[in-house]
Structure formats: C-alpha cells, structure tokens
Design an enzyme around this catalytic site. Structure first.
Site, PDB file in Angstrom:
ATOM      1  N   LYS A  23       0.837  -1.218   0.000  1.00 15.62           N
ATOM      2  CA  LYS A  23       0.000   0.000   0.000  1.00 15.62           C
ATOM      3  C   LYS A  23       0.866   1.260   0.000  1.00 15.62           C
ATOM      4  O   LYS A  23       0.627   2.171  -0.796  1.00 15.62           O
ATOM      5  CB  LYS A  23      -0.933  -0.036   1.219  1.00 15.62           C
ATOM      6  CG  LYS A  23      -1.899   1.132   1.293  1.00 15.62           C
ATOM      7  CD  LYS A  23      -3.124   0.807   2.118  1.00 15.62           C
ATOM      8  CE  LYS A  23      -2.884   0.823   3.608  1.00 15.62           C
ATOM      9  NZ  LYS A  23      -2.607   2.163   4.148  1.00 15.62           N
ATOM     10  N   SER A  24       1.860   1.306   0.872  1.00 11.41           N
ATOM     11  CA  SER A  24       2.706   2.513   0.949  1.00 11.41           C
ATOM     12  C   SER A  24       3.416   2.764  -0.380  1.00 11.41           C
ATOM     13  O   SER A  24       3.502   3.897  -0.856  1.00 11.41           O
ATOM     14  CB  SER A  24       3.769   2.339   2.040  1.00 11.41           C
ATOM     15  OG  SER A  24       3.169   2.290   3.302  1.00 11.41           O
ATOM     16  N   SER A 168       7.284   9.163  11.942  1.00 12.08           N
ATOM     17  CA  SER A 168       6.173   8.953  11.010  1.00 12.08           C
ATOM     18  C   SER A 168       6.651   9.147   9.583  1.00 12.08           C
ATOM     19  O   SER A 168       7.131  10.230   9.218  1.00 12.08           O
ATOM     20  CB  SER A 168       5.045   9.947  11.307  1.00 12.08           C
ATOM     21  OG  SER A 168       4.206  10.082  10.177  1.00 12.08           O
ATOM     22  N   GLN A 170       4.756   9.315   7.101  1.00 10.76           N
ATOM     23  CA  GLN A 170       3.846  10.254   6.419  1.00 10.76           C
ATOM     24  C   GLN A 170       4.320  11.683   6.629  1.00 10.76           C
ATOM     25  O   GLN A 170       4.315  12.496   5.701  1.00 10.76           O
ATOM     26  CB  GLN A 170       2.421  10.042   6.920  1.00 10.76           C
ATOM     27  CG  GLN A 170       1.874   8.681   6.497  1.00 10.76           C
ATOM     28  CD  GLN A 170       0.479   8.400   7.015  1.00 10.76           C
ATOM     29  OE1 GLN A 170      -0.102   9.196   7.742  1.00 10.76           O
ATOM     30  NE2 GLN A 170      -0.067   7.256   6.638  1.00 10.76           N
ATOM     31  N   ASP A 316       1.834  -1.231  11.962  1.00 11.68           N
ATOM     32  CA  ASP A 316       0.565  -1.691  11.365  1.00 11.68           C
ATOM     33  C   ASP A 316       0.283  -3.167  11.672  1.00 11.68           C
ATOM     34  O   ASP A 316      -0.831  -3.648  11.433  1.00 11.68           O
ATOM     35  CB  ASP A 316       0.589  -1.486   9.841  1.00 11.68           C
ATOM     36  CG  ASP A 316       0.555  -0.002   9.479  1.00 11.68           C
ATOM     37  OD1 ASP A 316       0.187   0.811  10.338  1.00 11.68           O
ATOM     38  OD2 ASP A 316       0.907   0.334   8.324  1.00 11.68           O
ATOM     39  N   LYS A 343      -4.417   5.827  14.556  1.00 13.96           N
ATOM     40  CA  LYS A 343      -4.508   5.106  13.270  1.00 13.96           C
ATOM     41  C   LYS A 343      -5.965   5.125  12.789  1.00 13.96           C
ATOM     42  O   LYS A 343      -6.770   5.897  13.284  1.00 13.96           O
ATOM     43  CB  LYS A 343      -3.972   3.683  13.446  1.00 13.96           C
ATOM     44  CG  LYS A 343      -2.472   3.645  13.737  1.00 13.96           C
ATOM     45  CD  LYS A 343      -1.664   4.163  12.565  1.00 13.96           C
ATOM     46  CE  LYS A 343      -0.184   4.247  12.873  1.00 13.96           C
ATOM     47  NZ  LYS A 343       0.561   4.952  11.817  1.00 13.96           N
ATOM     48  N   ARG A 347      -6.364   1.903  17.798  1.00 13.95           N
ATOM     49  CA  ARG A 347      -6.122   0.447  17.711  1.00 13.95           C
ATOM     50  C   ARG A 347      -5.769  -0.183  19.052  1.00 13.95           C
ATOM     51  O   ARG A 347      -5.752  -1.410  19.138  1.00 13.95           O
ATOM     52  CB  ARG A 347      -5.050   0.142  16.650  1.00 13.95           C
ATOM     53  CG  ARG A 347      -5.603   0.269  15.254  1.00 13.95           C
ATOM     54  CD  ARG A 347      -4.611  -0.184  14.194  1.00 13.95           C
ATOM     55  NE  ARG A 347      -5.207  -0.059  12.868  1.00 13.95           N
ATOM     56  CZ  ARG A 347      -4.513   0.073  11.749  1.00 13.95           C
ATOM     57  NH1 ARG A 347      -3.189   0.086  11.773  1.00 13.95           N
ATOM     58  NH2 ARG A 347      -5.135   0.175  10.592  1.00 13.95           N
ATOM     59  N   ARG A 389      -7.429  -3.386   9.135  1.00 13.45           N
ATOM     60  CA  ARG A 389      -6.538  -4.324   9.821  1.00 13.45           C
ATOM     61  C   ARG A 389      -7.219  -4.996  11.021  1.00 13.45           C
ATOM     62  O   ARG A 389      -6.890  -6.124  11.369  1.00 13.45           O
ATOM     63  CB  ARG A 389      -5.241  -3.630  10.240  1.00 13.45           C
ATOM     64  CG  ARG A 389      -4.494  -3.065   9.021  1.00 13.45           C
ATOM     65  CD  ARG A 389      -3.046  -2.796   9.268  1.00 13.45           C
ATOM     66  NE  ARG A 389      -2.540  -1.873   8.261  1.00 13.45           N
ATOM     67  CZ  ARG A 389      -2.168  -2.202   7.023  1.00 13.45           C
ATOM     68  NH1 ARG A 389      -2.245  -3.448   6.610  1.00 13.45           N
ATOM     69  NH2 ARG A 389      -1.725  -1.285   6.183  1.00 13.45           N
TER      70      ARG A 389
HETATM   71  C1  S3P Z   1       2.463   4.850   6.131  1.00 11.20           C
HETATM   72  C2  S3P Z   1       3.093   5.191   7.307  1.00 11.20           C
HETATM   73  C3  S3P Z   1       2.606   4.740   8.623  1.00 11.20           C
HETATM   74  C4  S3P Z   1       1.656   3.561   8.508  1.00 11.20           C
HETATM   75  C5  S3P Z   1       0.627   3.764   7.441  1.00 11.20           C
HETATM   76  C6  S3P Z   1       1.295   3.963   6.095  1.00 11.20           C
HETATM   77  C7  S3P Z   1       3.012   5.381   4.870  1.00 11.20           C
HETATM   78  O1  S3P Z   1       1.936   5.804   9.233  1.00 11.20           O
HETATM   79  O2  S3P Z   1       1.022   3.328   9.762  1.00 11.20           O
HETATM   80  O3  S3P Z   1      -0.237   2.648   7.373  1.00 11.20           O
HETATM   81  O4  S3P Z   1       2.652   4.865   3.793  1.00 11.20           O
HETATM   82  O5  S3P Z   1       3.816   6.318   4.938  1.00 11.20           O
HETATM   83  P1  S3P Z   1       2.706   6.985  10.019  1.00 11.20           P
HETATM   84  O6  S3P Z   1       3.567   7.680   9.091  1.00 11.20           O
HETATM   85  O7  S3P Z   1       1.613   7.868  10.543  1.00 11.20           O
HETATM   86  O8  S3P Z   1       3.445   6.309  11.128  1.00 11.20           O
END
Ligand code: S3P
Length: 429
Positions: A23-24, A168, A170, A316, A343, A347, A389
């Site tokens: 997914k990422s 993070s 993200q 995750d 999340k 969770r 999840r």
């Molecule tokens: C992700 C980063 C993670 C993860 C999320 C996907 C990404 O989150 O939990 O499912 O694709 O960069 P965080 O960056 O908030 O930790």
C-alpha cells in the site's frame, strides 16, 4: 457489510500464494509518477480503496492516469503541470493520501480542499500542517487547522530543518515532497527510523536524497523523471497469513514476492523471537525494494516484550501480533506504541475490545497492551469499526474459534486487501 465465518472441526491452512501490492509503495508510485516528467508505468499496484482514492485525487489535479487492474500508466505533468481542482479531493480512509498530498500541494500555487471519511476527519493533520506552514504553505482546517476538512494554498516554499516529534513516514514524506519544491535544502530528523519508501523511490525517479542515520536531507528544485515501478507484495498484508500459518494447527503457507524493506520487517523479527518456524528466501535484490518468498509452519509461540525502536517498523502489524500473543505461552507486553491511538481507529481500544469479545485476556495500557497467552478463543459477534486491519485480524481469529464468528463492517478490508476472503477460503482445508 456483515460476514459470517464458520469454523467446524479442525481446519488447517496450506498453499502458496501472493498478497496484493504494498500500500505505501503503491501510493508513492502514483504520486511520484504524477509529479514526474514523462510516463511512469506501475506493475503490481494495490487496487484497494485507498490507492484508488490517490489515483482519483491526481485525476482531479489534471493528471492523465490509465488503470487496468494492477497495471497503471501515469502521464506525469511535473510539479508545474498540476492544475487547480474544480472539486474537493476526497481521500476516503487514507491517511497516506491526505498527508503526502499536502506535501505535494504545499508547492502548488493554487487552492485545494481535502476531505475524507469519519476516521480521517478525526486523525491529526497538524503533524504535517505545522512544518509545511513553516516552509511557507497556507493551510487551514477544522479546529485551528489541525483536522480535515483541510484546505491548502501552496507556493513560495523555503527549505527547513525539522525535528519531528513523531517517527512517522507520512510526516517525513510530506516534508521531503515539499522540500523538493523549496528554495534551499530541507532536513528532517526523526526520533526513530520510519519506513523509507519515499526516499528509495525518489532515487528511482532520479532525485538525490541523503540519509545519515535518523537525518534525511533533500535539495530543492529537483526534477523527477518518469520510470517503471514494480510494486512488491505488502508485508503488512502478508502478516495476517504469516500469523495464521503460525497459530492454526498443522498449517504451512508460502507467500511469494513479499517486500522485506528493513524499515518494515519488525514483524519477521517478532515472529522469530516468539519461536515461529519461518523461512525467508530473498529473491530479487536488484529491485529498489528487496523482496522475498516467506514460508511459515505452525509452531508453539512464546510471549515476548515489544517496544522501543522496533515499534515504527511493525506499527501496522500490532493488531495481528496481539492475536498471535493470545495463543503464545506466557505474557506479551507491547509498549511505546501510543501512535496506535491515531490510526484508522484507536487500535489499542479496538484490538482490546474486539479480542475480549472472543475471550482473550488482554488489557489496554497508556502506550500499548498486555496480553496473557494460552487462551482458547470463542466465536462472537465482532466489529472492524471500519478499520481494515482490525477486520482481517478478526477473520484470522475466527480460524481458531470453533463455531460461527460474525464480523460487522467487514467491507473495510477492501481498503488494503480486496481479495482477502477469497485467499482465506482457498487456503482453508
Ligand atoms: C504509512 C506510514 C505509517 C503507517 C501507514 C502507512 C506510509 O503511518 O502506519 O499505514 O505509507 O507512509 P505513520 O507515518 O503515521 O506512522
């Protein structure tokens, strides 16, 4: 949607299969393809709802994207070619989409408004809005700009040195994507290592990114060149079947083509420490993301302590690790994982509440949970709460709970694993 899963007599899981694309990495392939110059071809894209929302958002920004199942072609417009959208961008349930899009839009000299579902509306956006505002973007949203719906007017960015309070990917990725469009250099320092897919993929698109321990630096005004991306299988999706293979008696599963980027493999280390019978065979070390075939057989697991730097590398996977812990000998303690509260659902609460309904001995703590192993799980009416999840963890739990387990809101699973139930059915015998 409500699904009923019946487990009669002794079942076992066996077979060789592939999980859908990561997914990422899928999100990033579409995003970097859109802001690159020229064509990008993506093979093995995850066709889950989150990634389809990323495609939809870029189409609304004027990018031509054609998709046939897991194959996608993107006619990149470069940063300069993105167009002010006439519509609001709806990211659905996807935190990665909204936060990384804010980083891209921070450099776009026009107005964009982003919304999502109830879960997204309650997830913190200030963690990306704050550094992006420091760089020069104008961002507003609900509750003083901290939550979606959120609007952004970008342009005129200056590079920053930013010490992120959270590990993070993200946050790091949003800042790097803005940094690419800024004057000067941008540095992000993290408290712990988070997944590095953006950094790796930027290199594949011809950009230079410097990584020195927890410090990532990018020079502004770099162009991306369209490329071909092969998305590996998602280790976070594989995790559900790895743990199923470990806890369902007499099982053996081989999952092919799983991404084993070291910033994501905390789950494999935990399985090994718990005593799982697992074999990892690396297959493609030339790819910009390492890939392996992973085989797991049923074994006796033991409780362990999980905390510290490994947490961002398995964040995750904690819902499914909690299920494994209910079947392990002894106690498992998960700590330093307060991020679980922000999340798709909280969770800590959803894992504890839903597994408790099935008879698990599990307690919530401030930053994680404590699970007392060796419990027999019983069938129950449980709920994903719209969290993919949590839904998949409960479906795997149903395999060891004799009788009928009913999962409410099971449709959420299509967010990251559209063919999850088909795979589960095919592997059962
Ligand atoms: C992700 C980063 C993670 C993860 C999320 C996907 C990404 O989150 O939990 O499912 O694709 O960069 P965080 O960056 O908030 O930790």
């Amino acid at each position: 949607m409500t699904i009923s899963l019946k487990t009669e007599g002794d079942i076992q899981l066996s077979g060789t299969f592939r999980v859908p694309g990561d997914k990422s990495i899928s999100h990033r392939a579409v995003m970097l393809g859109a802001i690159a110059d020229g064509k990008t071809k993506v093979h093995g894209l995850l066709t889950g709802d989150d990634c389809l929302n990323t495609i939809d958002c870029f189409r609304k920004l004027g990018v031509q994207i054609s998709q046939e199942g897991e194959y996608v072609e993107i006619d990149g417009t470069g940063f300069d070619g993105l167009k002010e959208p006439h519509e609001i961008l709806d990211v659905g349930n996807s935190g990665t989409t909204i936060r990384l899009m804010l980083g891209i839009l921070a450099g776009a000299p026009f107005h964009t408004c982003l919304i999502g579902d109830d879960s997204i509306t309650n997830r913190p956006m200030d963690r990306v809005a704050r550094p992006l505002r420091q760089m020069g973007a104008k961002i507003d949203g609900r509750e003083n700009g901290s939550f979606a719906p959120i609007s952004i007017r970008g342009g005129g960015l200056e590079g920053i040195d930013y010490a992120s309070p959270v590990a993070s990917a993200q946050v790091k990725s949003a800042i790097l994507l803005a940094g690419l469009q800024a004057e000067g250099t941008t540095t992000v320092i993290e408290p712990q290592t988070s997944r590095d897919h953006t950094e790796r993929m930027l290199t594949a698109f011809g950009c230079q990114v410097e990584v020195d321990g927890l410090k990532t630096t990018i020079k502004g005004k770099q162009d991306l060149k369209g490329t071909t991306i092969q998305v590996p299988g998602d280790i976070s999706s594989a995790a559900f079947f790895l743990i199923a293979g470990a806890i369902v008696p007499n099982s053996e599963l081989k999952i092919k083509n799983v991404g084993i980027n070291p910033t994501r493999t905390g789950i494999l280390e935990v399985l090994e420490e718990m005593g799982a019978d697992i074999l990892i065979e690396e297959t493609d070390s030339n790819n910009f993301e390492p890939v392996a075939d992973i085989t797991i057989k049923t074994s006796v697991l033991k409780g362990i302590e999980i905390g510290g730097d490994i947490i961002p590398r398995l964040i995750d996977e904690i819902p499914i690790i909690a299920l494994a812990a209910t079947q392990a000998k002894g106690r498992t303690v998960i700590k330093d994982a307060a991020e679980l509260k922000v999340k798709e659902t909280n969770r800590i609460d959803t894992v504890v509440d839903e597994l408790s309904k099935m008879g698990a001995k599990i307690e919530a703590t401030e930053d994680g949970m404590i699970i007392h192993g060796g419990t027999e799980l019983l069938p129950a009416v449980v709920n994903s709460h719209g969290d993919h999840r949590i839904g998949m963890m409960l479906a795997i739990a149903s395999c060891i709970a004799k009788g009928e387990t009913v999962i409410e809101n099971s449709e959420a699973i299509s967010i990251s694993y559209p063919n999850f139930f088909q795979h589960l059915k095919e592997l059962k015998s």
